[in-house]
Design a protein around this motif. Structure first.
Motif, short mmCIF file in Angstrom:
data_model
loop_
_atom_site.label_atom_id
_atom_site.label_comp_id
_atom_site.label_asym_id
_atom_site.label_seq_id
_atom_site.Cartn_x
_atom_site.Cartn_y
_atom_site.Cartn_z
N ASP A 62 -11.91 16.60 2.41
CA ASP A 62 -12.60 16.59 1.11
C ASP A 62 -13.05 18.00 0.73
OD1 ASP A 62 -13.85 15.16 -1.18
OD2 ASP A 62 -15.65 16.08 -0.31
N ILE A 120 -1.80 17.50 1.76
CA ILE A 120 -0.47 17.50 2.36
C ILE A 120 -0.59 17.71 3.88
CG2 ILE A 120 1.61 18.93 2.56
CD1 ILE A 120 1.92 17.39 0.13
N LEU A 127 5.31 5.72 10.32
CA LEU A 127 5.99 4.45 10.01
C LEU A 127 7.45 4.46 10.45
CD1 LEU A 127 4.41 3.94 6.53
CD2 LEU A 127 4.05 2.46 8.50
N ILE A 135 -16.13 9.93 -2.09
CA ILE A 135 -15.61 10.04 -0.73
C ILE A 135 -15.73 8.65 -0.14
CG2 ILE A 135 -15.76 11.25 1.48
CD1 ILE A 135 -17.45 13.39 0.08
N PRO A 136 -14.60 7.94 -0.07
CA PRO A 136 -14.67 6.57 0.40
C PRO A 136 -15.23 6.51 1.83
CG PRO A 136 -12.44 7.14 -0.32
CD PRO A 136 -13.24 8.38 -0.33
N PRO A 137 -15.91 5.45 2.22
CA PRO A 137 -16.16 4.28 1.39
C PRO A 137 -17.46 4.35 0.59
CG PRO A 137 -16.77 3.83 3.66
CD PRO A 137 -16.28 5.24 3.63
N ASN A 146 -10.45 13.64 -2.98
CA ASN A 146 -9.69 14.68 -2.29
C ASN A 146 -9.00 14.12 -1.05
OD1 ASN A 146 -10.37 16.73 -4.12
ND2 ASN A 146 -12.30 17.12 -3.06
N SER A 147 -8.22 13.09 -1.25
CA SER A 147 -7.47 12.51 -0.13
C SER A 147 -6.24 11.84 -0.70
CB SER A 147 -8.33 11.47 0.60
OG SER A 147 -7.49 10.65 1.40
N TRP A 148 -5.11 12.02 -0.02
CA TRP A 148 -3.89 11.36 -0.44
C TRP A 148 -3.54 10.22 0.51
CZ3 TRP A 148 0.03 15.72 -2.28
CH2 TRP A 148 -0.53 16.38 -3.39
N PHE A 149 -4.46 9.84 1.39
CA PHE A 149 -4.19 8.70 2.26
C PHE A 149 -4.12 7.44 1.39
CE2 PHE A 149 -6.63 11.17 5.65
CZ PHE A 149 -5.49 11.55 6.35
N ARG A 168 -4.75 4.41 1.95
CA ARG A 168 -5.90 3.51 2.02
C ARG A 168 -7.04 4.02 1.14
NH1 ARG A 168 -9.64 2.36 7.23
NH2 ARG A 168 -11.52 2.62 6.02
N ASP A 169 -7.28 5.33 1.17
CA ASP A 169 -8.35 5.89 0.34
C ASP A 169 -8.04 5.70 -1.15
OD1 ASP A 169 -9.96 6.72 2.43
OD2 ASP A 169 -9.05 8.71 2.56
N SER A 199 5.24 12.91 -3.45
CA SER A 199 4.87 12.64 -2.06
C SER A 199 3.73 11.62 -1.95
CB SER A 199 4.55 13.93 -1.32
OG SER A 199 3.55 14.63 -1.99
N ASP A 241 4.37 8.00 0.19
CA ASP A 241 3.49 7.48 1.25
C ASP A 241 2.92 6.12 0.87
OD1 ASP A 241 3.86 9.66 2.81
OD2 ASP A 241 1.96 10.65 2.33
N ALA A 295 5.14 3.12 1.39
CA ALA A 295 5.39 2.82 2.80
C ALA A 295 4.17 2.13 3.42
CB ALA A 295 5.68 4.11 3.56
N TYR A 296 3.11 2.01 2.65
CA TYR A 296 1.86 1.43 3.16
C TYR A 296 1.88 -0.08 2.97
CZ TYR A 296 -3.21 0.89 3.79
OH TYR A 296 -4.45 0.53 4.24
N PRO A 297 1.65 -0.84 4.06
CA PRO A 297 1.72 -2.29 3.93
C PRO A 297 0.69 -2.82 2.92
CG PRO A 297 1.38 -1.60 6.23
CD PRO A 297 1.26 -0.38 5.39
N GLY A 334 2.53 19.30 -3.38
CA GLY A 334 3.51 18.35 -2.87
C GLY A 334 4.95 18.74 -3.13
#
Lengths: 105, 543
Positions: A39, A46, A105, B24-26, B250-253, B255-256, B274, B278, B281-283, B522
């Protein structure tokens, strides 16, 4: 593995990632164990993937995509806590599930 | 000064409404209403005026993406200044490089970048080479405090850059008076270039985006991209000017991202390939559709996904509109593929956006007929004013209107993008790749993207990058770097490619790597990959 040991390895991983993204040999900015890495921009979005890969390799753990989040990876302390719990799971034999559903994955 | 008026109006109109949040999760969420945002923006703007800021002054914000950054940007705009935002903590040389190119009048920093800046200057020993640097108030900085988040903004000023130029400071770039933004591109040579965008075009781009994405004050947009990237910047302005709520994450996850969509009722996301690669590909969680029900649209900008990924993206976000956009920093946005065309024209980047024309020109400057490839040339809204302090570079990129397009456009300049592409009979644009990334092998011209998209069709591939390196026999040899998705068997990938590509497009070497070097936006860093293999040619043990 002791928490101190995990912390040292984790710090080194982070330093390594920051250095590998830098095009110079200079030392990166310093950071504390509670500083926000992703953050706060120390590791860009990336490179966060690289951070995860290094953790998987160095600690031999499996990480489910749902575990990838700022909550688990934004500070050195949080990463260490997360890894500790993962290692505990492995030792207690509770790390079940289908391997193919884990990251990468 | 329309842009300033528009900003003042939204402050007034939406006072009590949420303007921007940093999430900023959560749990951590800091929100500024339009009223609170205005108070901070005006305070900083006044503060800068007191420090001697004048319209046309270049002000660079060097800080992580945060509410403070939003405040800084709007304060500079309100004062009629030229903003520039960049962030690079990894490379201490980068900020210095930018200073030596653009000579900003003020630098706005947060606590950690201030520390970083002091350190980098000390290491670089720049006092002598660039005397101007040291005038940034000797790094004392004047802290401008904000009460809400408690974070200070440090204002460093360089009084000399405005005047006669002094020793090594170039005379002030006259285009700064019209400009509102200076965006830095890395440039193929590795030397950053500061692209100046006019106040008028910045506003026009924001208004067009509001129209295209149908934004209203009821929207909450998720901000994932840096403001130093035109797509991220455009989103910031169109959101604020429509009275919407901009949520910074500020996250590319994945889940976030999904958590934020649900908890902040996100309606739109501007993204790069990108991020979506991702995400798909996330379930999917069991209550996925319910969780993302507020989401109206997403965008794929700053590059493209392979066709199978686009199909998968549509399946993943079944009821969400997908926009694809194409542009360069120098053109801002050139074209857009709208949701109703997505299924039919998926691999194109759509048609020129409002206020622009796109031409495909051949080497003689003639307009190519449909489906014949050539250089993509942009005209109209978004055309840069030029590169800051770089007339030579500007003249190479911005050129006079060529005879062949005079029937369509009369005045102004054309941007020669250096991108290769073609247009179909219905006016849809297809981007093939960079002119300088084109691989010439065995007498054929091949674009990395053609091979990459084919590699990405393989189920066990997550990412791919293709480069051409000098080869005595072939002209250029094709090398592919591939990131595996699970277990990837190289021979099977080669068989897969042979079934789908002509022989001259099959990479002579395929390397499975852990990750492909990418920029913070990216984009694949082709130069870095290329250099690695070119260097290898000169190593003694390599045959």
């Amino acid at each position: 593995m002791k928490l101190d040991e995990i912390k040292e390895i984790t710090r080194n991983i982070v330093i390594e990632i920051i250095a590998s993204n830098s095009e110079t040999d200079e030392k990166p900015a310093t950071f504390d164990d509670d500083d926000s890495l992703i953050d706060g921009g120390l590791i860009d979005s990336i490179s966060s993937v690289q951070l995860i890969e290094e953790c998987i390799q160095n600690f031999g753990i499996l990480i489910h995509p749902a575990e990838l989040s700022l909550e688990n990876f934004d500070t050195i302390n949080r990463i260490c806590q997360f890894i500790q719990s993962k290692l505990d799971e492995t030792n207690n034999g509770t790390n079940s599930g289908n391997k193919s559903s884990f990251f990468p994955l | 000064m329309e842009l300033i008026q528009e900003i003042s109006q939204v402050f007034f109109r939406y006072k009590g409404k949420a303007a921007t949040s940093h999430y900023i999760p959560p749990k951590s969420l800091i929100t500024l209403t339009y009223g609170q945002l205005e108070k901070r923006v005006r305070e900083l703007a006044d503060f800068l005026l007191k420090q001697g800021m004048q319209p046309g002054d270049l002000v660079m914000s060097y800080m992580a993406k945060s509410l403070e950054l939003v405040v800084s940007i709007l304060a500079v705009m309100l004062n009629g200044g030229v903003c520039s935002s960049f962030y690079s903590k990894q490379n201490p040389q980068y900020p210095l490089k930018l200073l030596s190119i653009a000579y900003p009048r003020f630098l706005l920093l947060d606590e950690s970048t201030l520390r970083n800046m002091k350190k980098s200057m000390k290491i670089a020993g720049l006092e002598k080479r660039y005397p101007v640097y040291m005038k940034y108030s000797e790094f004392e900085g004047t802290a401008f405090s904000q009460d809400l988040s408690g974070k200070a903004i440090y204002v460093l000023s360089d009084p000399s850059s405005k005047n006669d130029g002094g020793n090594e400071v170039p005379a002030i770039d006259h285009r700064l008076n019209e400009a509102a933004w200076c965006l830095f591109t890395s440039g193929s040579t590795g030397v950053p270039k500061g692209v100046l965008i006019s106040r008028k075009d910045l506003l026009r781009r924001a208004m067009t985006e509001i129209e295209d994405y149908e934004l209203t004050d009821q929207d909450s947009l998720l901000s994932l991209l840096p403001f130093s990237f035109d797509v991220g910047l455009n989103q910031l302005l169109s959101c604020i000017l429509s009275g919407g709520h901009l949520v910074i994450l500020n996250s590319w996850f994945p889940r976030d991202i999904l958590t934020t969509i649900r908890s902040q009722s996100i309606t739109g996301i501007s993204g790069v390939p990108s991020i979506w690669a991702d995400t798909i590909a996330y379930p999917k969680e069991p209550d996925f559709d319910q969780n993302i029900r507020t989401l109206k649209y997403i965008t794929v900008s700053g590059g493209d996904l392979a066709k199978n990924q686009l199909v998968r993206l549509k399946q993943y976000f079944e009821n969400v509109k997908i926009f694809k956009t194409y542009g360069q920093t120098e053109t801002f946005r050139s074209s857009m593929l709208k949701p109703f065309d997505f299924e039919g024209k998926m691999t194109s980047v759509g048609r020129p956006v409002k206020g622009t024309e796109v031409f495909i020109l051949n080497d003689q400057g003639e307009v190519n007929p449909p489906n014949i490839e050539g250089e993509i040339v942009h005209y109209g809204v978004g055309t840069m004013l030029g590169y800051i302090n770089d007339l030579g570079g500007t003249n190479g990129k911005l050129r006079e209107i060529v005879e062949s397009v005079r029937g369509t456009v009369k005045e102004g300049k054309l941007v020669f993008t250096g991108d290769r592409g073609k247009m179909d009979g219905e006016g849809y644009l297809y981007v093939l790749g960079r002119e300088d990334g084109m691989i010439k092998t065995l007498g054929y011209r091949v674009y990395p993207k053609e091979i990459e998209s084919c590699i990405l069709e393989h189920g066990h591939v997550k990412n791919a990058a293709v480069v051409g390196i000098i080869d005595e026999r072939k002209g250029q040899a094709i090398i592919a770097e591939v990131v595996a998705n699970g277990v990837l068997d190289k021979p099977s990938l080669i068989v897969f490619l042979r079934e789908r590509l002509p022989y001259y497009m099959i990479p002579g070497e395929i390397n499975i790597v852990e990750h492909i070097p990418m920029t913070e936006n990216g984009k694949i860093k082709y130069t870095t990959i290329k250099e690695k293999y070119e260097e290898r040619r000169f190593l003694p043990n390599h045959s």
